[in-house]
Design a protein around this motif. Structure first.
Motif, mmCIF file in Angstrom:
data_model
loop_
_atom_site.group_PDB
_atom_site.id
_atom_site.type_symbol
_atom_site.label_atom_id
_atom_site.label_comp_id
_atom_site.label_asym_id
_atom_site.label_seq_id
_atom_site.Cartn_x
_atom_site.Cartn_y
_atom_site.Cartn_z
ATOM 1 N N ILE A 2 0.856 -1.186 0.000
ATOM 2 C CA ILE A 2 0.000 0.000 0.000
ATOM 3 C C ILE A 2 0.894 1.238 0.000
ATOM 4 O O ILE A 2 1.774 1.370 0.842
ATOM 5 C CB ILE A 2 -0.880 0.059 1.272
ATOM 6 C CG1 ILE A 2 -1.819 -1.147 1.317
ATOM 7 C CG2 ILE A 2 -1.677 1.363 1.312
ATOM 8 C CD1 ILE A 2 -2.686 -1.173 2.560
ATOM 9 N N THR A 4 0.738 4.899 0.758
ATOM 10 C CA THR A 4 -0.128 5.926 1.314
ATOM 11 C C THR A 4 0.519 7.272 1.075
ATOM 12 O O THR A 4 1.722 7.421 1.180
ATOM 13 C CB THR A 4 -0.319 5.706 2.821
ATOM 14 O OG1 THR A 4 0.911 5.273 3.369
ATOM 15 C CG2 THR A 4 -1.372 4.677 3.084
ATOM 16 N N GLU A 35 -5.313 2.150 9.911
ATOM 17 C CA GLU A 35 -4.942 0.842 9.375
ATOM 18 C C GLU A 35 -4.586 -0.145 10.498
ATOM 19 O O GLU A 35 -4.117 0.252 11.559
ATOM 20 C CB GLU A 35 -3.727 1.005 8.445
ATOM 21 C CG GLU A 35 -3.398 -0.257 7.672
ATOM 22 C CD GLU A 35 -2.135 -0.118 6.826
ATOM 23 O OE1 GLU A 35 -1.546 0.976 6.797
ATOM 24 O OE2 GLU A 35 -1.753 -1.131 6.216
ATOM 25 N N LYS A 37 -2.256 -3.496 10.984
ATOM 26 C CA LYS A 37 -1.311 -4.463 10.443
ATOM 27 C C LYS A 37 -1.132 -5.571 11.473
ATOM 28 O O LYS A 37 -1.034 -5.293 12.676
ATOM 29 C CB LYS A 37 0.044 -3.799 10.199
ATOM 30 C CG LYS A 37 0.099 -2.965 8.927
ATOM 31 C CD LYS A 37 1.550 -2.747 8.527
ATOM 32 C CE LYS A 37 1.751 -1.610 7.549
ATOM 33 N NZ LYS A 37 0.997 -1.716 6.293
ATOM 34 N N ALA A 191 -10.964 -1.616 16.893
ATOM 35 C CA ALA A 191 -10.885 -1.600 15.431
ATOM 36 C C ALA A 191 -12.091 -0.883 14.841
ATOM 37 O O ALA A 191 -11.954 -0.065 13.933
ATOM 38 C CB ALA A 191 -10.791 -3.033 14.899
ATOM 39 N N THR A 196 -5.664 2.926 15.040
ATOM 40 C CA THR A 196 -4.549 2.457 14.219
ATOM 41 C C THR A 196 -3.735 1.467 15.051
ATOM 42 O O THR A 196 -3.348 1.782 16.165
ATOM 43 C CB THR A 196 -3.654 3.655 13.837
ATOM 44 O OG1 THR A 196 -4.490 4.708 13.338
ATOM 45 C CG2 THR A 196 -2.631 3.259 12.798
ATOM 46 N N ASP A 212 -5.835 -5.418 8.033
ATOM 47 C CA ASP A 212 -5.869 -4.840 6.696
ATOM 48 C C ASP A 212 -4.710 -5.421 5.912
ATOM 49 O O ASP A 212 -4.786 -5.632 4.712
ATOM 50 C CB ASP A 212 -5.728 -3.315 6.767
ATOM 51 C CG ASP A 212 -6.930 -2.680 7.444
ATOM 52 O OD1 ASP A 212 -8.061 -3.032 7.068
ATOM 53 O OD2 ASP A 212 -6.738 -1.862 8.368
ATOM 54 N N GLN A 213 -3.622 -5.640 6.647
ATOM 55 C CA GLN A 213 -2.407 -6.182 6.038
ATOM 56 C C GLN A 213 -1.797 -7.201 6.982
ATOM 57 O O GLN A 213 -1.788 -6.995 8.197
ATOM 58 C CB GLN A 213 -1.376 -5.059 5.868
ATOM 59 C CG GLN A 213 -1.511 -4.270 4.596
ATOM 60 C CD GLN A 213 -0.265 -4.397 3.759
ATOM 61 O OE1 GLN A 213 0.842 -4.365 4.286
ATOM 62 N NE2 GLN A 213 -0.425 -4.566 2.466
ATOM 63 N N PRO A 227 -2.880 -8.151 2.003
ATOM 64 C CA PRO A 227 -4.151 -8.275 2.721
ATOM 65 C C PRO A 227 -4.514 -9.745 2.911
ATOM 66 O O PRO A 227 -4.129 -10.578 2.078
ATOM 67 C CB PRO A 227 -5.154 -7.571 1.796
ATOM 68 C CG PRO A 227 -4.519 -7.583 0.449
ATOM 69 C CD PRO A 227 -3.040 -7.609 0.647
#
Ligand SMILES: Nc1ncnc2c1ncn2[C@@H]1O[C@H](COP(=O)(O)OP(=O)(O)O)[C@@H](O)[C@H]1O
Ligand SMILES: [Mg+2]
Lengths: 255, 226
Positions: A2, A4, A35, A37, A191, A196, A212-213, A227
């Motif tokens: 991603i 950003t 996000e 992770k 979440a 974040t 998300d990742q 993802p």
């Protein structure tokens, strides 16, 4: 990857060695606001070290950390204190302050670090206790709480500081299986509210539902990222997929 | 034994006055030792190599040299050399304080090392400076843990304080010796002195035990908590 335009956190080529062994080897990634992770990978791969480098509890040997476009100068203690104030950390074994009540576990940093007065600190602490469902436990000491309650208190303590990012290092790994649910519920709530987060976990429901990742770490490097929909798709041959399959098998054996 | 009894009764107020001085010496020494002990323990655990070696040397010297030698060394030697005019009381309090400081440093060091390191990490993770973390998180816990060992130190220092008589501080021992040498009632007077010391030890140990219970944290045990 991603890309950003304006990441809240940028980690660039972070490396860390202890003695002669390299624990982190040029790790880079960017994190967008809101996000989530998730770090997975074999034990000893460097997940905890990476998380602790992000808020400089372990100061990297080299590489850059930028929080909200501000580069952290490792040699300035004030920079480190400021960084840590803005990044919350949740540990596997809670690390609550044993000599303080649930309420004071939260107020202590509000008073010492944020310099709130006692009344304001208590007001804020009660708000956070309420958020994690511990309102009736404020006068109890950590030793009087269950594991799930301890971890929820640790989360409340971190949130009271208004962190921009929350780091979670295997938040459910030290918990009895029957107590994991209440902590997962709190994390899912975060979440939903757009927190974040970077989280190391072996909890399959957190990996597949929240991430998300996924970052797969091995031997101090991120060897795979993407993802969950891509990495964990049916028939995928990714390392992440193999890892999660093994977690599933384990869960079935235990469950 | 009417003479023995009357010697004790007559001199009791005089001896008990000495116990105020004894208590003064012990309390001053314990608090000086507390301050030194905390400072040195923090230095021993978190200090750089140079500071650590310096503190280790200090601890060894005060553990390895008899208190009476230190007392003479400081009172007749060092203080005079430095041009310091300390009273016998002050000199004894300082020497005993520095001695118990060496022992308390090791007590607190052990307590710091037995604390789960994660708590320090959590405190720093919240943005506390090292000093704030040590003050608000480490100290309150190691002080609680150290009370039993502290009560040991108290009884040792109380007994060592009798050495103050060799440099002329008018505490219990000095006064007993003074009366005994004039009345020749050595047996009854030294028994009395012994009883006074014993009662002071007992009262102090009980008080510290009460303190330990008072500050105890529910459910907390420093072995295998969490
Ligand atoms: N303070 C330290 N000193 C020396 N080695 C360490 C230290 N912290 C971690 N390590 C080593 O770094 C490696 C990675 O550990 P860690 O970051 O905890 O991995 P993970 O969280 O993925 O299991 C391990 O081999 C561990 O032994
Ligand atoms: Mg780990």
């Amino acid at each position: 990857m991603i890309t950003t335009t304006n990441p809240i956190l940028r980690i660039h080529n972070i490396s860390k060695s202890f003695g002669s062994s390299t624990i982190l080897n040029s790790v880079s990634f960017e994190l967008a606001k809101g996000e989530i992770k998730v770090l997975i990978g074999p034990s000893g791969g460097g997940k905890s070290t990476l998380l602790q480098c992000i808020n400089c509890l372990v100061v990297p040997d080299s590489g850059e950390i930028e929080l909200e476009s501000e580069r952290v100068d490792y040699s300035r203690k004030q920079d480190l204190y400021k960084l840590r104030q803005k990044i919350g950390m949740i540990f596997q074994d809670f690390n609550l302050f044993d000599h303080l009540t649930a309420l004071d576990n939260i107020t202590i940093a509000l008073r010492k670090v944020k310099k709130l007065d006692k009344k304001e600190a208590m007001r804020r602490a009660r708000l956070e206790l309420d958020q994690v469902g511990l309102s009736d436990k404020e006068a109890l000491y950590p030793a009087q709480l269950s594991g799930g309650q301890k971890q929820r208190l640790a989360i409340a303590r971190a949130l009271a500081m208004d962190p921009k990012i929350l780091l979670l290092d295997e938040p459910t790994s030290a918990l009895d299986p029957t107590l994991i649910g209440e902590v997962i519920a709190v994390i899912k709530g975060l979440a939903v509210n757009g927190m974040t987060m970077i989280m190391a976990t072996h909890q399959i429901s957190l990996i597949s539902n929240l991430a998300d990742q996924i970052l797969f770490m091995e031997d101090g490097r991120i060897v795979e990222q993407g993802p969950p929909a891509a990495l964990l798709a049916a028939g995928s041959t990714s390392k992440s997929q193999g890892f999660c399959d093994r977690l599933n098998e384990l869960a079935e054996v235990e469950g | 034994m009417p003479n023995a009894l009357s010697a004790v009764i007559d001199s009791l107020p005089y001896l008990l006055q000495g116990s105020f001085l004894t208590i003064g010496i012990v309390v001053s020494a314990m608090f000086l030792g507390l301050g030194l002990g905390i400072f040195m323990a923090v230095g021993l655990v978190y200090g750089n190599r140079f500071l650590r070696y310096l503190l280790i040397a200090y601890v060894w010297i005060f553990r390895g040299v008899p208190v009476v030698v230190l007392l003479f060394l400081f009172y007749f030697g060092l203080f005079t050399f430095l041009g310091l005019k300390f009273s016998a009381f002050t000199a004894v309090a300082i020497v005993l304080g520095m001695t118990t400081g060496a022992y308390q440093a090791n007590i607190f060091k052990g307590a710091i090392l037995s604390l789960p390191q994660g708590q320090l990490k959590a405190a720093r993770g919240l943005g506390m400076s090292d000093l704030q973390a040590i003050r608000s998180i480490i100290l309150p816990q190691i002080l609680r843990m150290s009370i039993p060992a502290w009560s040991n130190e108290y009884s040792i220092i109380l007994k060592d304080s009798a050495l103050a008589f060799v440099i002329g501080a008018p505490e219990i021992m000095a006064r007993t010796q003074f009366v005994a040498s004039r009345t020749y009632q050595h047996l009854s007077l030294y028994i009395t002195a012994g009883i006074i010391y014993f009662l002071l030890t007992w009262a102090g140990v009980i008080a510290l035990r009460k303190l330990e219970q008072y500050v105890r944290i529910p459910g907390y045990s420093h072995h295998g908590n969490q």
